[in-house]
Scaffold this motif. Sequence first.
Motif, PDB file in Angstrom:
ATOM      1  N   GLU A  61       0.840  -1.197   0.000  1.00 58.99           N
ATOM      2  CA  GLU A  61       0.000   0.000   0.000  1.00 58.99           C
ATOM      3  C   GLU A  61       0.874   1.245   0.000  1.00 58.99           C
ATOM      4  OE1 GLU A  61      -2.889   0.019   3.108  1.00 58.99           O
ATOM      5  OE2 GLU A  61      -3.416  -2.077   2.797  1.00 58.99           O
ATOM      6  N   LEU A  62       0.421   2.265  -0.681  1.00 59.51           N
ATOM      7  CA  LEU A  62       1.151   3.518  -0.750  1.00 59.51           C
ATOM      8  C   LEU A  62       1.374   4.111   0.639  1.00 59.51           C
ATOM      9  CD1 LEU A  62       2.466   5.713  -2.450  1.00 59.51           C
ATOM     10  CD2 LEU A  62       0.212   6.741  -2.740  1.00 59.51           C
ATOM     11  N   ASP A 108       5.074   6.112   5.525  1.00 62.22           N
ATOM     12  CA  ASP A 108       5.469   5.883   6.918  1.00 62.22           C
ATOM     13  C   ASP A 108       6.982   5.642   6.923  1.00 62.22           C
ATOM     14  OD1 ASP A 108       5.900   4.969   9.525  1.00 62.22           O
ATOM     15  OD2 ASP A 108       5.035   2.996   9.110  1.00 62.22           O
ATOM     16  N   TYR A 109       7.744   6.635   7.365  1.00 65.71           N
ATOM     17  CA  TYR A 109       9.207   6.570   7.280  1.00 65.71           C
ATOM     18  C   TYR A 109       9.769   5.322   7.941  1.00 65.71           C
ATOM     19  CZ  TYR A 109      14.094   7.746   8.037  1.00 65.71           C
ATOM     20  OH  TYR A 109      15.456   7.712   8.077  1.00 65.71           O
ATOM     21  N   GLU A 110       9.394   5.061   9.184  1.00 58.87           N
ATOM     22  CA  GLU A 110       9.939   3.910   9.907  1.00 58.87           C
ATOM     23  C   GLU A 110       9.535   2.602   9.234  1.00 58.87           C
ATOM     24  OE1 GLU A 110      12.237   3.925  12.231  1.00 58.87           O
ATOM     25  OE2 GLU A 110      12.220   6.113  12.341  1.00 58.87           O
ATOM     26  N   GLY A 111       8.285   2.520   8.798  1.00 53.21           N
ATOM     27  CA  GLY A 111       7.821   1.317   8.128  1.00 53.21           C
ATOM     28  C   GLY A 111       8.529   1.084   6.805  1.00 53.21           C
ATOM     29  N   ALA A 112       8.715   2.148   6.036  1.00 51.40           N
ATOM     30  CA  ALA A 112       9.407   2.032   4.756  1.00 51.40           C
ATOM     31  C   ALA A 112      10.878   1.669   4.966  1.00 51.40           C
ATOM     32  CB  ALA A 112       9.285   3.325   3.960  1.00 51.40           C
ATOM     33  N   GLY A 141      17.567   7.022  -0.722  1.00 55.30           N
ATOM     34  CA  GLY A 141      17.489   7.798   0.517  1.00 55.30           C
ATOM     35  C   GLY A 141      17.309   6.906   1.732  1.00 55.30           C
ATOM     36  N   TYR A 142      16.476   5.883   1.605  1.00 58.14           N
ATOM     37  CA  TYR A 142      16.274   4.956   2.719  1.00 58.14           C
ATOM     38  C   TYR A 142      17.543   4.166   3.011  1.00 58.14           C
ATOM     39  CZ  TYR A 142      11.311   5.937   2.510  1.00 58.14           C
ATOM     40  OH  TYR A 142      10.098   6.556   2.535  1.00 58.14           O
ATOM     41  N   LEU A 143      18.268   3.783   1.964  1.00 62.94           N
ATOM     42  CA  LEU A 143      19.519   3.045   2.173  1.00 62.94           C
ATOM     43  C   LEU A 143      20.540   3.922   2.891  1.00 62.94           C
ATOM     44  CD1 LEU A 143      19.801   1.276  -1.301  1.00 62.94           C
ATOM     45  CD2 LEU A 143      18.889   0.341   0.833  1.00 62.94           C
ATOM     46  N   CYS A 144      20.635   5.183   2.487  1.00 68.62           N
ATOM     47  CA  CYS A 144      21.556   6.110   3.164  1.00 68.62           C
ATOM     48  C   CYS A 144      21.115   6.372   4.607  1.00 68.62           C
ATOM     49  CB  CYS A 144      21.662   7.416   2.392  1.00 68.62           C
ATOM     50  SG  CYS A 144      22.551   7.247   0.832  1.00 68.62           S
TER      51      CYS A 144
END
Length: 126
Positions: free
Chosen positions: A20-21, A26-30, A55-58
């Motif tokens: 789901e989009l 949700d930053y923590e969830g993503a 960005g999430y990997l960094c």
Amino acid sequence: ADVLGHRAGLWSVVPRDVKELSHLLDYEGALAAWQSTPPLEPPGSAQRYHAASYGYLCASLCRDLAGVELSELWDGVVAAAARSRGFDPGEMLLTLPPHLAASRDVAPPTRNISSMGLEELSRILG
């Protein structure tokens, strides 16, 4: 080194388990979803990434290796480097400023999505 060199093999548009989009918003969830997503190809075998994942990997590297949040590192190290080179760090944005983010009209997610690829995501988002 593979993440910073764009060779981690994590270049999909959305993590495998995201359906789901709202999960991407949700930053923590993503971040957790990216951390549990296996590489699409062996790390180090190709140089590629996607803007949706990098960005999430960094952020994960900053949190797990340096013990700081990406935003803290940005506000500290990057701002200091910018000032030392004569730039205004206030003009270098990592995210939308709160006054702009609050003024955006954002439609709530209404459909489930799969993590199949950009074509499906583009079709759903119109």
